[in-house]
Design a protein around this motif. Structure first.
Motif, mmCIF file in Angstrom:
data_model
loop_
_atom_site.group_PDB
_atom_site.id
_atom_site.type_symbol
_atom_site.label_atom_id
_atom_site.label_comp_id
_atom_site.label_asym_id
_atom_site.label_seq_id
_atom_site.Cartn_x
_atom_site.Cartn_y
_atom_site.Cartn_z
ATOM 1 N N ASP A 185 -51.810 -11.834 -112.104
ATOM 2 C CA ASP A 185 -52.521 -12.819 -112.913
ATOM 3 C C ASP A 185 -52.426 -12.432 -114.388
ATOM 4 N N ASN A 228 -54.820 -14.045 -117.263
ATOM 5 C CA ASN A 228 -56.204 -13.585 -117.173
ATOM 6 C C ASN A 228 -56.331 -12.105 -117.489
ATOM 7 N N ASP A 229 -55.331 -11.322 -117.107
ATOM 8 C CA ASP A 229 -55.355 -9.906 -117.474
ATOM 9 C C ASP A 229 -55.381 -9.751 -118.993
ATOM 10 N N ALA A 245 -54.829 -9.120 -109.129
ATOM 11 C CA ALA A 245 -55.436 -9.120 -110.455
ATOM 12 C C ALA A 245 -55.702 -7.691 -110.902
ATOM 13 N N THR A 256 -51.330 -12.828 -104.756
ATOM 14 C CA THR A 256 -51.679 -12.693 -106.162
ATOM 15 C C THR A 256 -52.624 -11.516 -106.347
#
Length: 332
Positions: free
Chosen positions: A147, A150-151, A317, A315
């Motif tokens: 991700d 968003n990271d 994160a 996915t």
């Protein structure tokens, strides 16, 4: 205590090869010759391949070693290459793998995703499934996704909050962004960092540097300090440029525990974790996925693809590395 960090890709590669016993790293010469297979011998079950844009990224060498060990244990020959960030070399390597006839699946992080569509179609037509790492593109069967945006947002927000607490919002604070806009991962992370800073209303002036390696990060930090010597805030979309910038700051005379300086980055390596573990280190903010989790997901997808199992995306994160969880990020 001052730390000395290896600042050339060549030196980093030598260290990796020594640590891993030279397993699973088959370098591409840049010619049209087929990439050399990992030294595991042929397998009746066939082969799978893993192709990163270049092997000057420490995290990717770690993943190569772990994934190679897993797929070989499952009975497959493991192939890899080093395109050295040359698109045509990577395409040629993939074409060579397709032509072998025994390669079941190719997982890749392309130098340029859009330009890999044609060779991806060639692979699929030949019965070789193409899998994505970190991102997907037209023709991939499945991917292990990160991700990235968003990271970057989380890193930018955390740094913005630190800036607000330390410097307030009255004066504009110079920020050096060590980003990369030529790949999906680099672009999404870099854009996310800027978005995160804006989300928390940090009053900053951002200077962008396009970097990918240790040397790039070192030179970018030198250039930033020459142009804006009062720069205290440093952000990096990746681990290698961050390490280079960290060494450049130390070499410029910055105390590794300077309370006014902050470095934040994405992707943890053991070397970075050792630095961040010092509670007074100016490397204060670190987000990272767990490398073992990534390696496990990549291995599982390659093995499932080679075995004809139904595929699905995964996915992963990042999370913030803290004193409470830092030990879980070390590579075992």
């Amino acid at each position: 205590m001052r730390r000395t960090i290896r600042l050339t890709a060549a030196a980093a590669m030598v260290s990796v090869l020594v640590l891993t016993g030279c397993t699973n790293l088959a370098a591409s010469s840049g010619s049209s010759a087929a990439p050399a297979p990992a030294d595991s011998g042929s397998s009746d079950k066939g082969a799978v391949a893993l192709s990163f844009g270049g092997l000057d990224i420490q995290v990717w060498n770690t993943l190569l070693d772990k994934v190679g060990t897993s797929v070989e244990a499952a009975g497959y020959e493991f192939l890899s290459d080093d395109p050295q960030w040359d698109l045509q070399t990577q395409i040629s390597d993939w074409e060579s793998w397709i032509a072998r006839g025994d390669v079941k699946a190719i997982m890749g992080y392309p130098v340029q995703s859009d330009s890999m569509v044609t060779v991806t179609q060639q692979a699929q037509q030949a019965g070789v499934q193409v899998l994505g790492y970190a991102s997907a593109w037209e023709g991939t069967s499945a991917a292990v996704l990160i991700d990235n945006r968003n990271d970057g947002i989380h890193l930018g927000e955390s740094m913005g909050e630190w800036v607000n607490d330390k410097y307030g919002k009255d004066a504009e604070v110079p920020v050096a962004l060590l980003g990369y806009w030529d790949t999906d991962l680099g672009r999404e992370r870099s854009e996310g960092i800027v978005e995160g800073l804006k989300n928390v209303g940090a009053n900053v002036s951002i200077t962008e540097h396009s970097v990918i390696s240790l040397d790039d990060g070192y030179k970018a930090a030198q250039n930033q300090l020459a142009a804006k010597p009062d720069t205290k805030i440093w952000l990096s979309m990746g681990n290698d440029p961050a390490l280079g910038a960290y060494q450049a700051l130390l070499d410029s005379g910055v105390n590794p525990q300077d309370p006014d300086v902050t470095l934040g980055s994405i992707d943890a390596t053991d070397e970075i974790l050792d630095i961040v573990k010092d509670p007074q280190s100016f490397w204060r903010i670190l987000y990272s996925p767990n490398l073992q989790d990534i390696a496990d997901a990549m291995s599982a997808l390659l093995i499932a693809s080679a075995g004809g199992t139904e595929l699905s995306d995964t996915t992963l994160a990042s999370e913030r590395v803290t004193a409470d969880n830092i030990d879980t990020f070390y590579v075992k």
